[in-house]
Each structure stands twice: as structure tokens, then as C-alpha cells.
Design an enzyme around this catalytic site. Structure first.
Site, PDB file in Angstrom:
ATOM      1  N   HIS A  51      44.095 -17.691 -74.150  1.00  0.00           N
ATOM      2  CA  HIS A  51      44.468 -18.943 -74.805  1.00  0.00           C
ATOM      3  C   HIS A  51      44.165 -19.013 -76.295  1.00  0.00           C
ATOM      4  O   HIS A  51      44.804 -19.765 -77.011  1.00  0.00           O
ATOM      5  CB  HIS A  51      43.877 -20.159 -74.065  1.00  0.00           C
ATOM      6  CG  HIS A  51      42.444 -20.457 -74.391  1.00  0.00           C
ATOM      7  ND1 HIS A  51      41.403 -19.878 -73.731  1.00  0.00           N
ATOM      8  CD2 HIS A  51      41.890 -21.276 -75.320  1.00  0.00           C
ATOM      9  CE1 HIS A  51      40.252 -20.329 -74.232  1.00  0.00           C
ATOM     10  NE2 HIS A  51      40.528 -21.181 -75.205  1.00  0.00           N
ATOM     11  N   GLU A  55      45.843 -18.200 -81.825  1.00  0.00           N
ATOM     12  CA  GLU A  55      45.303 -19.200 -82.746  1.00  0.00           C
ATOM     13  C   GLU A  55      44.023 -18.710 -83.435  1.00  0.00           C
ATOM     14  O   GLU A  55      43.865 -18.885 -84.638  1.00  0.00           O
ATOM     15  CB  GLU A  55      45.021 -20.493 -81.938  1.00  0.00           C
ATOM     16  CG  GLU A  55      44.724 -21.703 -82.774  1.00  0.00           C
ATOM     17  CD  GLU A  55      45.954 -22.304 -83.462  1.00  0.00           C
ATOM     18  OE1 GLU A  55      47.041 -21.704 -83.365  1.00  0.00           O
ATOM     19  OE2 GLU A  55      45.802 -23.357 -84.106  1.00  0.00           O
ATOM     20  N   ASP A  56      43.131 -18.105 -82.690  1.00  0.00           N
ATOM     21  CA  ASP A  56      41.847 -17.694 -83.276  1.00  0.00           C
ATOM     22  C   ASP A  56      41.646 -16.186 -83.283  1.00  0.00           C
ATOM     23  O   ASP A  56      40.595 -15.701 -83.668  1.00  0.00           O
ATOM     24  CB  ASP A  56      40.678 -18.327 -82.487  1.00  0.00           C
ATOM     25  CG  ASP A  56      40.627 -19.834 -82.668  1.00  0.00           C
ATOM     26  OD1 ASP A  56      40.734 -20.278 -83.818  1.00  0.00           O
ATOM     27  OD2 ASP A  56      40.496 -20.550 -81.666  1.00  0.00           O
ATOM     28  N   ASP A 119      38.908 -24.951 -71.186  1.00  0.00           N
ATOM     29  CA  ASP A 119      38.548 -24.636 -72.564  1.00  0.00           C
ATOM     30  C   ASP A 119      37.541 -25.668 -73.081  1.00  0.00           C
ATOM     31  O   ASP A 119      36.490 -25.334 -73.629  1.00  0.00           O
ATOM     32  CB  ASP A 119      39.837 -24.648 -73.390  1.00  0.00           C
ATOM     33  CG  ASP A 119      39.610 -24.561 -74.890  1.00  0.00           C
ATOM     34  OD1 ASP A 119      38.871 -23.657 -75.319  1.00  0.00           O
ATOM     35  OD2 ASP A 119      40.189 -25.391 -75.625  1.00  0.00           O
TER      36      ASP A 119
HETATM   37 MN    MN Z   1      39.362 -22.144 -76.755  1.00  0.00          MN
END
Ligand code: MN
Length: 471
Positions: A51, A55-56, A119
Site C-alpha cells: 500500500h 506513495e512512500d 494501515d
Molecule cells: Mn501506510
């Protein structure tokens, strides 16, 4: 699939370290473990591992799609979209409620919400490492958005966990005080209920009913909320479920037999008596029989009776529901799925569909009406301004509607519009998730009579009409 996803996540996050000193990849791993504990399918667990890789981490969306297919890529993208929704300054109920609904609309697939909840749960477990202002902001968002969201989804265990994780960050003094005072009350209640547990179990066996009797401690946040109520005013004596008993049996008929046994051992409390949520489930799907009885030393004790399956559903809610329907429809293909040789048919369970299927027995309750109002949201669009503000527009809305929703002045300066970075005609119909940018003219730009044919909001129509009249 899982091994491939794990390797991919390790590669994408590299030696990136989180504030608490863990390798970053520990976070998606813990997220995936939670999803597995909620009995979700392998696609969801894999999405949990992946996930944050885009994004990261160092992955790009094309890699993800190529390696894991479009279903997983869509789920991961959905989690990012939901994560980017911003909780802005206002804490009005209306706003919070619409944000909650928006998450559900934006998610399209309920599994996105499960990944997001897992999350968030792990982020809350590691919140201590963040600076104080961030702790408060994240804890507030968790308490106001994600805990109620999990409640709506019938995920009682997740809701309780999120609330207790947020509590000490938001109300540190009350938290410390309650931990101290509640200790002996919990202990005393436990002592009473343990005696009852044994008696009930022995009598179930006498009647040849197979089952289990458990004690469940009321979680701290909900205990605090209850103590704060006017009619309770901090009096522990008035709380009957600080430790409640749960009787779990195989079949529905056994639930009613168990109720008979409980009432023959302990007198039911007359006025606050029984709630039969098996015959009439709660709107979030919760089923159980609750009764209050006089236990040892006249203590009023709540006993909750349900089947093992109802218990599973009460703890994991929509997740359990999802897992069941998936298992039923998946059937023989499971082995293939597990080995990664087949993918799940993309099954888009929308919130509303889920809800309606749970609700059909209680169509007259007020709560049900409240719940189906979600239906209205299927026809709403949530669109974003380029800096992330969210606007709720009806279906069919155009960039002109958007401009007038942002500000009347913007409406009179429209020279064009971009949706997701591309120039579009002003009659373009917006979809949920679109990022809308209005190209602003230097001087006032007269609205066109033709706009009236395509706008759908009252605000835009009224403003345009007013302008044309004046002219
Ligand atoms: Mn996360």
C-alpha cells in the site's frame, strides 16, 4: 503472491527507516498481518503489503500494475486516494459525517477501506514516535472518522482498538485518572462474572448444548463515555457491562435455549430486560441476544448470547461478511488463487449494496432509513481543487458548477477548465475523484446563457440568471 509482494515491498522501501526506528517495511508487513487476522482474501493482504510502495517507496504505478495486475494496482491506488483526503479545520458533525461517506464513495471497493483501517491501526500503535501536534491531529482523525467508520462496517473489535489507541493522546488526564479508578472495578466485576461463567457452562453441558462462555471487558474509551453520561454521572454501580458475559453456541436455536438456562439461574432485571438483536439485527448487521440479570451479591450483569458465526461477524463485521461471500463464490478456485494462478473476479461490493443486503429484515426502523440515505451518496461526486480541498457536487455537475461552489467570484472569471491536468469543455461532466482547476480570466468574464443548459446546481443557476437579468 505474498512472497512476491513482500520482496517487492522490501525493494521499494529499501533501508528507509520510520520515526520509531523500525525499517519502513515493517509497517506494510504489520498492516498485512492485521488484514490476515481479519480473514481477508489474499488480494487484500497483498494490497496491504504494497500500500505504500508508490506513495512512500520507490515503486511506480506501472511497475505495480505489470507485476501484480490491475486489480491490486487499483486497490493500492484507492488506498492512496483515501489517504489523501484531508480532514480540515472544521469539526462540525456534518463535515465529519460527509468525510466518512466520502471515504466509502471514493473507495469503490470495500477492500480499500479494510486496508486503510489496518494501515491506520498500525500507525496508531506506533504513534508515540511522532511529535505531539501530529499525534493529536492523527488521534483526533482516528476517533472522529476511522473509529465510527469501522463501527458502521460492524467491525467492533477494530473500533474498540482505535478508540483506546486515540484516547490517551486526546484526553491524557482523563485517561490516566480512569486507568487508576477503573482497576478495582474491573477486578471486582471479573470476580463476580467468573463465578457465573462456571455455573452457566455446567448448566449448558447438562442440557447437552455445546458452547463457550467468555468474559469481555468493556474497553476504556467506551467506559469513559458511559461514565460521562448524565444518568450515570461517574457512578460505576450504574454500569452493568463493565465486564459482560458472552455465551457462544453453534446454532440459533441454542441461543434461545441458553437464554432459558441463564434466566433459570439468575433472575432477569425487569425493566431493562432483553434485547433480541437476532430477531431484529442492528443496522450494521450486529446480531446477538442481550439480557441483564441479577448476579452474585445483587450485581446486575449483562449476558450476550450468540452463535460462533455471529461472534465472528460482530468482531470483524464487513470484513467477515466479505470473507464469507468470497469463500462461497470462490469455492473450488481457492487453491488456484492461493498459488497465484488465478485472480478473483472483480467483485465490487459497494457499501450501499452491503448495507441493503443486511437490512432487508428491518425496513421499518428509523436507523435503517438513516442508513439507506447513503444511497443518495451514490449520486454525489466528490471533486478536489488543485490544493486538495473537497467539494460535494451532485451527479452531472460541470466545471461551471464547481467554480460557483468554490466562490461566486470565481464563477464570473472562468476562462476555461482543466480536469486531472487536461483542458476540458465547460460542459464536461465531473466524476468522483476528479481534480478540477478553473482557469481564471484577468477581468470579469460574462457567464454564457448556454451554461444554463449544462449546470445542475442551484447556486450556479441562480448566479448566472441574476447576472443575465442585471445585464
Ligand atoms: Mn501506510
Amino acid at each position: 503472491m505474498l512472497i512476491k509482494a513482500w520482496e517487492f515491498a522490501k525493494l521499494a522501501h529499501g533501508d528507509h527507516v520510520r520515526k520509531n526506528g523500525d525499517l519502513y517495511v515493517v509497517h506494510p508487513l504489520e498492516t498485512a498481518i492485521l488484514l490476515a487476522q481479519w480473514h481477508l482474501d489474499v488480494t487484500t493482504i497483498v494490497s496491504g503489503l504494497l500500500h505504500d510502495t508508490v506513495e512512500d517507496g520507490g515503486a511506480n504505478p506501472e511497475d505495480l500494475k505489470e507485476t501484480f495486475g490491475s486489480e491490486i494496482a487499483t486497490l493500492v491506488n484507492g488506498v492512496t486516494t483515501v489517504s489523501n483526503l484531508r480532514l480540515k479545520g472544521s469539526h462540525e458533525d456534518m463535515f465529519v459525517e460527509s468525510l466518512r461517506k466520502m471515504i466509502l464513495v471514493m473507495a469503490h471497493d470495500l477492500r480499500v477501506v479494510f486496508v486503510k483501517l489496518a494501515d491506520r491501526t498500525h500507525n496508531m500503535q506506533t504513534l508515540a514516535a511522532l511529535p505531539e501536534d501530529k499525534q493529536r491531529k492523527i488521534a483526533r482523525e482516528t476517533l472522529e472518522i476511522f473509529a465510527p467508520l469501522s463501527e458502521r462496517l460492524g467491525m467492533g473489535a477494530v473500533k474498540a482498538q482505535l478508540e483506546d489507541l486515540s484516547f490517551p493522546y486526546l484526553y491524557p488526564d482523563d485517561y490516566k485518572k480512569l486507568v487508576k479508578v477503573s482497576e478495582k472495578n474491573y477486578a471486582q466485576a471479573k470476580e463476580h462474572t467468573e463465578k457465573m461463567m462456571n455455573e452457566i457452562l455446567v448448566n449448558l453441558q447438562k442440557e447437552q448444548i455445546e458452547g463457550k462462555v467468555l468474559g469481555r471487558q468493556k474497553h476504556l474509551y467506551s467506559l469513559w463515555k458511559k461514565l460521562e453520561r448524565d444518568e450515570i454521572a461517574g457512578d460505576f454501580e450504574k454500569i452493568h457491562d463493565i465486564v459482560a458475559l458472552r455465551v457462544l453456541v453453534d446454532r440459533v436455536a441454542d441461543c434461545y435455549a441458553a437464554l432459558g438456562i441463564v434466566h433459570s439461574l439468575y433472575k432477569p432485571v425487569p425493566s431493562i430486560g432483553i434485547s433480541d438483536f437476532i430477531a431484529q439485527p442492528k443496522p450494521n448487521g450486529y446480531r446477538s441476544i442481550h439480557t441483564k440479570v441479577f448476579g452474585p451479591e445483587g450485581r446486575i450483569v449483562e449476558v450476550q448470547i450468540r452463535t460462533f458465526q455471529m461472534h465472528e461477524e460482530a468482531e470483524h463485521g464487513a470484513a467477515a461478511h466479505w470473507a464469507y461471500s468470497e469463500a462461497k463464490s470462490g469455492g473450488a478456485k481457492d487453491a488456484l488463487l492461493e498459488s497465484g494462478k488465478a485472480t478473483l473476479p472483480s467483485q465490487k461490493l459497494t457499501w450501499v449494496k452491503e448495507l441493503v443486503s443486511w437490512q432487508d429484515q428491518i425496513s421499518d426502523s428509523e436507523e435503517f432509513l438513516k442508513a439507506v440515505k447513503f444511497d443518495a451518496f451514490q449520486h454525489r461526486n466528490f471533486v478536489f481543487s488543485p490544493n486538495g480541498d473537497v467539494y460535494d457536487l451532485p451527479s452531472g455537475a460541470t466545471p461551471v458548477d464547481f467554480a460557483f461552489a468554490v466562490h461566486t467570484n470565481l464563477g464570473f472569471y472562468i476562462s476555461g477548465a482543466k480536469v486531472n491536468g487536461k483542458i476540458v469543455p465547460l460542459t464536461h461532466k465531473l466524476k468522483s475523484g476528479d481534480v478540477v482547476e478553473i482557469l481564471k480570466a484577468k477581468n470579469i468574464h460574462e457567464p454564457s446563457r448556454h451554461w444554463l443548459e449544462s449546470v445542475v446546481t442551484t447556486t450556479a443557476r441562480r448566479q448566472i440568471n441574476r447576472f443575465l437579468h442585471k445585464k
